[in-house]
Design an enzyme around this catalytic site. Structure first.
Site, mmCIF file in Angstrom:
data_model
loop_
_atom_site.group_PDB
_atom_site.id
_atom_site.type_symbol
_atom_site.label_atom_id
_atom_site.label_comp_id
_atom_site.label_asym_id
_atom_site.label_seq_id
_atom_site.Cartn_x
_atom_site.Cartn_y
_atom_site.Cartn_z
ATOM 1 N N LYS A 27 0.821 -1.208 0.000
ATOM 2 C CA LYS A 27 0.000 0.000 0.000
ATOM 3 C C LYS A 27 0.866 1.274 0.000
ATOM 4 C CE LYS A 27 -4.044 -2.064 2.266
ATOM 5 N NZ LYS A 27 -4.966 -1.984 3.438
ATOM 6 N N TYR A 67 -12.558 -1.137 -3.251
ATOM 7 C CA TYR A 67 -13.023 -1.310 -1.865
ATOM 8 C C TYR A 67 -14.538 -1.138 -1.743
ATOM 9 C CZ TYR A 67 -8.358 -1.693 0.207
ATOM 10 O OH TYR A 67 -7.119 -2.137 0.588
ATOM 11 N N ASN A 130 -1.915 0.209 6.857
ATOM 12 C CA ASN A 130 -1.415 -1.071 7.361
ATOM 13 C C ASN A 130 -0.566 -1.854 6.355
ATOM 14 O OD1 ASN A 130 -3.497 -1.796 5.730
ATOM 15 N ND2 ASN A 130 -4.597 -3.030 7.235
ATOM 16 N N HIS A 133 -2.245 -5.313 1.486
ATOM 17 C CA HIS A 133 -3.564 -5.924 1.300
ATOM 18 C C HIS A 133 -3.389 -7.395 0.960
ATOM 19 C CE1 HIS A 133 -7.626 -6.636 -0.279
ATOM 20 N NE2 HIS A 133 -7.026 -7.284 -1.270
ATOM 21 N N GLU A 144 -9.996 -9.946 -7.584
ATOM 22 C CA GLU A 144 -9.060 -8.840 -7.312
ATOM 23 C C GLU A 144 -7.842 -8.886 -8.238
ATOM 24 O OE1 GLU A 144 -10.205 -8.310 -2.579
ATOM 25 O OE2 GLU A 144 -8.201 -9.008 -3.123
HETATM 26 P P1 GDP Z 1 -7.957 -6.655 5.645
HETATM 27 O O1 GDP Z 1 -8.610 -7.780 4.899
HETATM 28 O O2 GDP Z 1 -7.102 -7.146 6.796
HETATM 29 O O3 GDP Z 1 -7.197 -5.705 4.741
HETATM 30 O O4 GDP Z 1 -9.108 -5.796 6.362
HETATM 31 P P2 GDP Z 1 -10.567 -5.347 5.869
HETATM 32 O O5 GDP Z 1 -10.955 -6.013 4.573
HETATM 33 O O6 GDP Z 1 -11.482 -5.481 7.033
HETATM 34 O O7 GDP Z 1 -10.397 -3.787 5.591
HETATM 35 C C1 GDP Z 1 -9.843 -3.295 4.383
HETATM 36 C C2 GDP Z 1 -8.908 -2.172 4.727
HETATM 37 O O8 GDP Z 1 -9.655 -1.082 5.288
HETATM 38 C C3 GDP Z 1 -7.869 -2.495 5.815
HETATM 39 O O9 GDP Z 1 -6.757 -3.183 5.330
HETATM 40 C C4 GDP Z 1 -7.523 -1.107 6.316
HETATM 41 O O10 GDP Z 1 -6.633 -0.419 5.433
HETATM 42 C C5 GDP Z 1 -8.889 -0.423 6.277
HETATM 43 N N1 GDP Z 1 -9.600 -0.558 7.557
HETATM 44 C C6 GDP Z 1 -10.176 -1.674 8.094
HETATM 45 N N2 GDP Z 1 -10.764 -1.427 9.262
HETATM 46 C C7 GDP Z 1 -10.577 -0.098 9.510
HETATM 47 C C8 GDP Z 1 -10.956 0.777 10.575
HETATM 48 O O11 GDP Z 1 -11.600 0.376 11.547
HETATM 49 N N3 GDP Z 1 -10.576 2.075 10.468
HETATM 50 C C9 GDP Z 1 -9.866 2.551 9.392
HETATM 51 N N4 GDP Z 1 -9.529 3.861 9.361
HETATM 52 N N5 GDP Z 1 -9.492 1.762 8.369
HETATM 53 C C10 GDP Z 1 -9.831 0.450 8.412
#
Ligand code: GDP
Length: 157
Positions: A27, A67, A130, A133, A144
């Site tokens: 990222k 997303y 973070n 992805h 994807e």
């Molecule tokens: P992943 O599969 O571990 O990437 O997590 P998710 O699919 O739940 O979320 C997609 C992305 O959204 C994450 O990798 C983070 O960059 C972002 N994200 C997820 N949860 C949060 C949150 O609670 N707050 C914020 N600001 N970003 C989030």
């Protein structure tokens, strides 16, 4: 008469079921901080085969589309702003059990909860920024990968 043929078919099927593909993205936060090489080293060191890689600066429309499953979440606009803030590096990866294996390699979404030694523990800043992805299922991995790469761009064989 067809016994050996059937045997071969079922062997091929077992092999196909074990090998999976995932989309990984380094990222913008990690690219900007110069961690791309170290993260790629972790990925290749864990035995993932690199089928395709590119650097791309996502447009707002592209980040929103990628997303879209999160569009109702409160962090959606912030996530899109982050993902369009600079170049990122998507890549198509292949390995046995790639979906679970890659998610184990990167660790929990929130680096504060990620296990020691994981990519997010080492390189992520917070739950949003973070570092990487990873696809969460074989089906999403396929979709994807298709978002960023054509079938022709993937290493064959
Ligand atoms: P992943 O599969 O571990 O990437 O997590 P998710 O699919 O739940 O979320 C997609 C992305 O959204 C994450 O990798 C983070 O960059 C972002 N994200 C997820 N949860 C949060 C949150 O609670 N707050 C914020 N600001 N970003 C989030």
């Amino acid at each position: 008469m067809n016994n050996s043929k059937l045997g071969n078919t079922s062997n091929v099927k077992e092999y196909d079921m074990a090998i999976e593909r995932t989309l990984a993205i380094i990222k913008p936060d990690a690219v900007e901080q110069g961690y791309a090489g170290k993260i790629l080293d972790d990925i290749l060191g864990a035995g993932f085969k690199l089928l395709a890689i590119r650097q791309v600066h996502l447009t707002q429309a592209e980040a929103e589309a990628f997303y879209s499953v999160h569009r109702e979440r409160p962090f959606f606009s912030s996530l899109v702003r982050f993902m369009t803030s600079g170049p990122c590096i998507p890549m198509a990866l292949e390995k046995e059990d790639a979906i679970a294996g890659y998610r184990a390699l990167i660790g929990a979404t929130d680096p504060a909860e990620a296990a020691d030694g994981t990519v997010r523990k080492k390189f992520a800043q917070n739950k949003e920024r973070n570092a990487v992805h990873g696809s969460d299922s074989v089906e999403n991995g396929q979709a994807e990968i298709g978002f960023f790469f054509t079938a022709k761009e993937l290493l064959q064989g």
